[in-house]
Design an enzyme around this catalytic site. Structure first.
Site, mmCIF file in Angstrom:
data_model
loop_
_atom_site.group_PDB
_atom_site.id
_atom_site.type_symbol
_atom_site.label_atom_id
_atom_site.label_comp_id
_atom_site.label_asym_id
_atom_site.label_seq_id
_atom_site.Cartn_x
_atom_site.Cartn_y
_atom_site.Cartn_z
ATOM 1 N N SER A 131 0.861 -1.183 0.000
ATOM 2 C CA SER A 131 0.000 0.000 0.000
ATOM 3 C C SER A 131 0.897 1.232 0.000
ATOM 4 O O SER A 131 2.059 1.159 0.430
ATOM 5 C CB SER A 131 -0.896 -0.001 1.246
ATOM 6 O OG SER A 131 -1.481 1.265 1.458
ATOM 7 N N TYR A 144 -2.324 0.415 10.581
ATOM 8 C CA TYR A 144 -2.289 -0.136 9.222
ATOM 9 C C TYR A 144 -0.938 0.138 8.580
ATOM 10 O O TYR A 144 -0.321 -0.765 7.985
ATOM 11 C CB TYR A 144 -3.409 0.485 8.394
ATOM 12 C CG TYR A 144 -3.473 -0.018 6.968
ATOM 13 C CD1 TYR A 144 -3.965 -1.292 6.689
ATOM 14 C CD2 TYR A 144 -3.050 0.774 5.900
ATOM 15 C CE1 TYR A 144 -4.030 -1.762 5.382
ATOM 16 C CE2 TYR A 144 -3.111 0.313 4.593
ATOM 17 C CZ TYR A 144 -3.609 -0.950 4.340
ATOM 18 O OH TYR A 144 -3.667 -1.414 3.044
#
Length: 229
Positions: A131, A144
């Site tokens: 990501s 995250y």
């Protein structure tokens, strides 16, 4: 015929990738968190086989895999599955940290460890769909982003360790992509979701295919993909 084991094939980027590989005749092994989800995914891809293993419980993956028939050949292991829960460091509970670290980092590490012997035999490839948060953390993304920064470290170390066995390792860093996860993120952020503003999952699938199909004299190590607008 190449054999690909994919996590997160039920939706979003994983589903787009599995569909592309299925359409060109490659063999799919799709991993699901439970038997019910495995049946749902198998129905989407006739002829594909499934494995059941819950990435949120990395310590049980070895036991779960030992009770199932593993493929004798794996040409690529593609980690797409992930979870996200936003929140400030001051507010995030240990449970939310543990879940994201388990699914996004420790689970992929353990699944890779279990499958490395087969990947070494085929001189296969491991692809981590990371990501943009794996490169830079923003407010409310700490847990995250930490899991995804760790995933990059895992990929970098694995690449060095497995070079002698001919196993290639790639990290793909998509920006915001039009997936159910992105819709959930927008809900957590309190924003309206407009899928057309983000990367199409098919575009990320194309990037992953580029890494998988690259001739053996080279490998893509790190590749970022960002929205065109």
């Amino acid at each position: 015929m190449a054999v690909h084991l994919i996590t997160g094939a039920g939706s979003g980027i994983g589903a787009a990738l599995a569909r592309r590989l299925h359409d060109r005749g490659d063999e799919l092994v799709l991993m699901a968190r439970d038997a019910g989800r495995a049946r749902e995914i198998a129905a989407q891809f006739p002829g594909a086989s499934t494995l059941v293993g819950d990435l949120s419980q990395p310590g049980r993956l070895s036991w779960a895999l030992s009770k199932q028939h593993l493929p004798g050949r794996i040409d690529s292991l593609v980690h797409v599955a992930g979870v996200v829960d936003l929140g400030r460091v001051a507010d995030l509970s240990p449970a939310l940290w543990e879940q994201q670290l388990a699914v996004n980092l420790i689970g992929p590490a353990e699944l890779t460890r279990q499958l490395l012997p087969v990947l070494r035999v085929s001189r296969g490839q491991v692809v981590f769909v990371n990501s943009g948060a794996g490169l830079r953390a923003h407010a409310e993304w700490s847990a995250y982003a930490a899991s995804k920064h760790g995933l990059k470290a895992l990929a970098d170390a694995l690449r060095d360790e497995e070079a002698e066995h001919g196993v290639r390792v790639s990290s793909i860093f998509p920006g915001r992509t039009a997936t159910p996860m992105q819709e959930r993120v927008h809900h957590q952020e309190g924003n309206e979701y407009h899928a057309e503003r983000f990367i199409d999952p098919e575009s990320v699938a194309t990037t992953i295919l580029t890494a998988l199909d690259l001739p053996r004299d080279a490998q893509i190590t790190d590749l970022s993909v960002r929205p065109g607008v």
